[in-house]
Design a protein around this motif. Structure first.
Motif, PDB file in Angstrom:
ATOM      1  N   GLY A   1       0.467  -1.564  -0.209  1.00 40.51           N
ATOM      2  CA  GLY A   1       0.168   0.020   0.351  1.00 40.51           C
ATOM      3  C   GLY A   1       0.752   1.182   0.073  1.00 40.51           C
ATOM      4  N   ALA A   2       1.720   1.276  -0.093  1.00 36.18           N
ATOM      5  CA  ALA A   2       2.811   2.453  -1.060  1.00 36.18           C
ATOM      6  C   ALA A   2       2.181   3.009  -1.130  1.00 36.18           C
ATOM      7  CB  ALA A   2       4.274   2.095  -1.144  1.00 36.18           C
ATOM      8  N   SER A   3       3.153   4.749  -1.537  1.00 35.23           N
ATOM      9  CA  SER A   3       2.452   5.927  -1.884  1.00 35.23           C
ATOM     10  C   SER A   3       2.845   6.518  -2.929  1.00 35.23           C
ATOM     11  CB  SER A   3       2.005   6.534  -0.531  1.00 35.23           C
ATOM     12  OG  SER A   3       3.016   7.339  -0.203  1.00 35.23           O
ATOM     13  N   THR A   4       4.359   6.445  -2.694  1.00 38.04           N
ATOM     14  CA  THR A   4       5.424   7.002  -3.730  1.00 38.04           C
ATOM     15  C   THR A   4       6.226   5.933  -3.766  1.00 38.04           C
ATOM     16  OG1 THR A   4       6.377   7.969  -1.753  1.00 38.04           O
ATOM     17  CG2 THR A   4       5.019   9.179  -2.757  1.00 38.04           C
ATOM     18  N   ARG A   5       6.735   6.232  -5.421  1.00 36.33           N
ATOM     19  CA  ARG A   5       7.804   5.268  -5.918  1.00 36.33           C
ATOM     20  C   ARG A   5       8.812   6.126  -6.614  1.00 36.33           C
ATOM     21  NH1 ARG A   5      11.006   1.203  -4.123  1.00 36.33           N
ATOM     22  NH2 ARG A   5       9.260   0.207  -3.728  1.00 36.33           N
ATOM     23  N   ARG A   6      10.020   6.172  -6.555  1.00 36.02           N
ATOM     24  CA  ARG A   6      10.759   7.299  -7.185  1.00 36.02           C
ATOM     25  C   ARG A   6      10.058   8.659  -7.171  1.00 36.02           C
ATOM     26  NH1 ARG A   6      13.086   2.415 -11.576  1.00 36.02           N
ATOM     27  NH2 ARG A   6      14.467   1.712  -9.922  1.00 36.02           N
ATOM     28  N   GLY A   7      10.333   9.509  -6.567  1.00 34.07           N
ATOM     29  CA  GLY A   7       9.457  10.689  -6.313  1.00 34.07           C
ATOM     30  C   GLY A   7       8.408  11.146  -7.051  1.00 34.07           C
ATOM     31  N   ARG A   8       7.265   9.892  -7.615  1.00 33.02           N
ATOM     32  CA  ARG A   8       5.931  10.232  -8.150  1.00 33.02           C
ATOM     33  C   ARG A   8       5.221   8.736  -7.461  1.00 33.02           C
ATOM     34  NH1 ARG A   8       5.311   6.243 -12.021  1.00 33.02           N
ATOM     35  NH2 ARG A   8       4.886   7.662 -13.072  1.00 33.02           N
TER      36      ARG A   8
END
Length: 380
Positions: free
Chosen positions: A122-129
């Protein structure tokens, strides 16, 4: 210290600097080659998918955005695993351009793991997006589609992750490696992808209360990330080169401790890293309740109020900044962070000693040592 010893020390330092600079320059060349291989492959896939339906542009855009990020460490280890094997390999060498395309396929394996991991956590961000599932949920809203945006986003992300794994196979197969090299590579490739998937399940199991304690955390780290970050990429390079068992064993001696140190550094950055550098919130791992070695060690040493804090705030999406800051303080005050840093240093030194003893070319030895330091002292 004698003058002769001073001269020797100075010469050694100069040699180390020169080799590090050489490795750094070559790493930039490698990163550029990997980026070019991915961009060329994605351009072909974009034509194929948009030829099927223009709506599939969203898939290629997402894959391109994901493939543009990252440190390219896995292709770098595979490439130098191949270069290091030249003294141990039999038969004519593979074309370097083909090898670079082959090792670039590791980036699609990584993209697949990231996208699926973000769904499960349930992560919200990945690599600044926004994480892929959230990006597609937003797309659902923007186009006023029917149904549940969150379910649409999760479904789309699962398919993007699956497609990345499919494309990893295709890029490897179409890389230009000789049939013999492809056949040798398949064994390592298949083992690596099985381990990653099994590791994802073990992570899921640990989050549900299975595989408890520090040993469980290290088991998950080994199979979910450490193996496919260093050990298997090194062995992939060795397989492409046609190296013998001696080098495979040497690469295991390097890869297992270094892969673990890499993952532990990732865990530390996930809680204490600078979001401006890492591209993700320092609260995400705590909000998602990731059961890392940091958490396992903190839980062992925490007092009753500390354990209550872990129970209340860890994995709680409604926890506030104050609670997350209290969790960071708990990890520090119990000595968990210091113990993880000690393990990172120990495992890194173990890997560097294995690099020094490995039957590889001196050029590869210098590059692998520089990569080992970069992988475990990074800030993102």
């Amino acid at each position: 210290m004698t003058a002769g010893t001073q001269d020797l020390d100075a010469a050694d330092q100069l040699s180390a600097v020169d080799l590090d600079d050489l490795a750094a320059v070559d790493l930039e060349r490698l990163r550029a080659a990997v980026a070019a291989a991915l961009e060329g492959f994605l351009a072909t896939q974009r034509r194929t998918l948009t030829g099927m339906d223009a709506a599939l542009t969203a898939i290629t855009e997402e894959m391109s955005a994901l493939a543009r990020g990252g440190k390219r460490l896995r292709p770098a280890f595979a490439y130098w695993g191949w270069r290091g094997a030249t003294a141990d390999a039999g038969g004519p060498p593979e074309d370097e351009a083909a090898v670079l395309r082959a090792v670039a396929a590791l980036e699609f394996v990584h993209v697949s793991a990231l996208v699926h991991d973000d769904v499960m956590d349930g992560a919200s961000t990945r690599r600044g997006r926004p994480a892929t599932h959230l990006g597609f949920a937003s797309r659902h809203d923007e186009h006023a589609l029917d149904g549940d945006p969150a379910a649409f986003g999760v479904g789309a992300a699962i398919l993007v992750g699956d497609l990345a794994l499919v494309w990893s196979d295709e890029l490897l197969r179409c890389s230009g490696l000789t049939p013999a090299a492809l056949t040798r590579a398949r064994g390592v490739w298949d083992t690596m992808r099985t381990e990653v998937t099994a590791g994802q399940y073990l992570d899921l199991l640990r989050a549900a209360g299975g595989l408890p304690g520090p040993d469980g955390a290290l088991t998950v780290a080994r199979y979910k990330s450490a193996g496919y970050t260093v050990q298997r990429p090194l062995q992939l390079g060795a397989a492409i080169a046609g190296a013998g068992p001696r080098l495979f064993e040497a690469y295991t001696a390097i890869g297992l401790p270094l892969g673990e140190a890499f993952q532990l550094r990732d865990d530390v950055l996930g809680v204490f890293g600078d979001p401006e550098v890492t591209g993700k919130s320092a609260d995400d791992d705590l909000r998602e309740g990731k059961q890392t070695l940091l958490i396992a060690l903190a839980e062992l040493e925490a007092d009753e109020p500390g354990r209550e804090l872990l129970h209340e705030a860890l994995g709680n999406p409604d926890a506030d900044d104050e609670q997350f800051d209290a969790l960071r303080h708990l990890i520090d005050s119990t000595g968990a962070r210091a113990r993880v840093e000690e393990r990172i240093a120990e495992r890194t030194e173990q890997a560097r000693a294995a690099i020094a003893a490995a039957p590889v070319t001196e050029e590869a030895r210098a590059a692998l040592d520089a990569l080992a330091v970069a992988a475990t002292t990074r800030t993102a």
